[in-house]
Design a protein around this motif. Structure first.
Motif, mmCIF file in Angstrom:
data_model
loop_
_atom_site.group_PDB
_atom_site.id
_atom_site.type_symbol
_atom_site.label_atom_id
_atom_site.label_comp_id
_atom_site.label_asym_id
_atom_site.label_seq_id
_atom_site.Cartn_x
_atom_site.Cartn_y
_atom_site.Cartn_z
ATOM 1 N N ALA A 42 8.633 -1.114 -4.528
ATOM 2 C CA ALA A 42 7.468 -1.713 -5.181
ATOM 3 C C ALA A 42 7.854 -3.100 -5.671
ATOM 4 O O ALA A 42 8.850 -3.259 -6.369
ATOM 5 C CB ALA A 42 7.007 -0.839 -6.337
ATOM 6 N N SER A 54 4.362 -3.516 -1.780
ATOM 7 C CA SER A 54 5.772 -3.194 -1.577
ATOM 8 C C SER A 54 6.375 -4.073 -0.487
ATOM 9 O O SER A 54 5.665 -4.778 0.236
ATOM 10 C CB SER A 54 5.927 -1.718 -1.190
ATOM 11 O OG SER A 54 5.334 -1.482 0.083
ATOM 12 N N TRP A 126 7.674 4.244 -3.216
ATOM 13 C CA TRP A 126 7.469 3.056 -4.041
ATOM 14 C C TRP A 126 6.239 3.173 -4.937
ATOM 15 O O TRP A 126 6.167 2.549 -5.991
ATOM 16 C CB TRP A 126 7.361 1.806 -3.165
ATOM 17 C CG TRP A 126 6.141 1.747 -2.278
ATOM 18 C CD1 TRP A 126 6.039 2.183 -1.001
ATOM 19 C CD2 TRP A 126 4.856 1.202 -2.623
ATOM 20 N NE1 TRP A 126 4.780 1.962 -0.506
ATOM 21 C CE2 TRP A 126 4.026 1.345 -1.485
ATOM 22 C CE3 TRP A 126 4.325 0.612 -3.768
ATOM 23 C CZ2 TRP A 126 2.695 0.926 -1.479
ATOM 24 C CZ3 TRP A 126 3.007 0.184 -3.755
ATOM 25 C CH2 TRP A 126 2.211 0.347 -2.619
#
Length: 330
Positions: A42, A54, A126
């Motif tokens: 992320a 991301s 993420w």
């Protein structure tokens, strides 16, 4: 070597250490946590604090380093061009501009990288990354403090020594005067830069959650060492109608001051680091010495019989002005 050349060399060495140190940390820090990070990290958070974008691990690792390289190249080229310029204003402003830019951006990128790694640490995906809001705010505050300090240092560096038309030290009554001289030690500046990079690395490790609280004492120790080295790496001596002031470090603090009626005499003496007991702020049988380079030192003896010496250029003129001032006050 002139004072301006010595100061320029110290700035160049410290700047090079900072650029290389930040570059290494930006790349190495995510790599050390590779096994605890997802395939995609992320890298952007929305207003709600939730991750909304991301990057692949390799991109998140090397993209900040690429930004840093480009910015550092531009800043160093500008500094180099200013050094070749015939404009005194351009030469004086370049170190300040480069210091502000590299200081603010370096701290910002390192803080962002550490925050990103911490938010993604031990996450399977993420989208599960934690919030970075608090760390981003802290990073920007720290970067702003560094930028303000760099600007202040740049302003001090632009102070010029007033011209003196001849060797005579006669001071007409009621006329104001000032003598100013500086000295610096590039090796102490380099050691301070290296210690500062280690401080940032330990702080980033703590912020990133890789070592927890165990990295905090290390960061604190090297932070103190960095400040101590910076304080001992440069000095500025000033003689005015009030007396003598000796200011240490890029911020001019700490400083020692002696009123004219507190000084019994002033003279010039050649000293080496071995005689002074080493580099930096030294105490030994000679009294107190601020030793940054071997050679001529401005030495004063107070009315209490204590000696203080500082290794600066043009020490003979400073001593002559002090003795003239002492005679007038006497």
């Amino acid at each position: 070597m002139t004072e301006r050349t010595a100061r320029g060399n110290a700035v160049a060495w410290g700047g090079a250490a900072w650029v290389v140190g930040v570059l290494v940390l930006l790349v190495v820090f995510p790599l050390t946590a590779r096994d605890r990070l997802p395939e995609r990290l992320a890298t952007h958070w929305g207003a709600s604090g939730e991750p909304d974008d991301s990057m692949p691990f390799w991109a998140a690792t090397f993209f900040p380093a690429l930004i840093w390289l480009l910015l550092a190249t531009v800043a160093l080229l500008a500094f180099w061009r200013a050094g070749r310029s015939t404009s005194a204003t351009a030469v004086a402003a370049a170190p300040s501009w480069a210091g502000i830019t590299l200081g603010f951006t370096g701290v910002t990128l390192l803080g962002a990288q550490a925050s990103t790694v911490r938010a993604n640490l031990d996450r399977e995906d993420w989208r599960d990354a934690g919030s970075v809001t608090g760390w981003v705010v802290a990073t920007l505050v720290a970067a702003a403090v560094v930028a303000v300090a760099a600007q202040f240092i740049g302003r001090r560096g632009r102070a010029t020594e007033p011209p003196v038309t001849g060797p005579a030290m006669e001071i007409p009554k009621g006329q104001r005067f000032v003598w100013l001289s500086r000295a610096s030690n590039r090796w102490l500046h380099l050691m301070a830069a290296v210690s500062g990079v280690i401080t940032l690395a330990a702080t980033a490790v703590a912020v990133g959650g890789l070592a927890g609280a165990s990295a905090v004492p290390l960061a604190a120790t090297f932070a103190v060492a960095t400040l101590a080295l910076l304080a001992c790496a440069s000095v500025q001596a000033r003689v005015t109608e009030k007396g003598l002031e000796v200011a240490l470090g890029p911020l001019g603090w700490p400083a020692r001051r002696w009123a004219a009626d507190a000084i019994a005499s002033a003279w010039v003496e050649n000293r080496t680091a071995m005689q002074a007991g080493g580099w930096g702020y030294r105490l030994n049988g000679l009294g107190t010495t601020v030793m940054l380079r071997g050679g001529e030192c401005l030495v004063i003896r107070t009315v209490k019989g204590k000696d203080f010496a500082v290794s600066v250029n043009d020490a003979e003129r400073g001593a002559a002005l002090l003795n003239s001032l002492i005679s007038q006050r006497g």
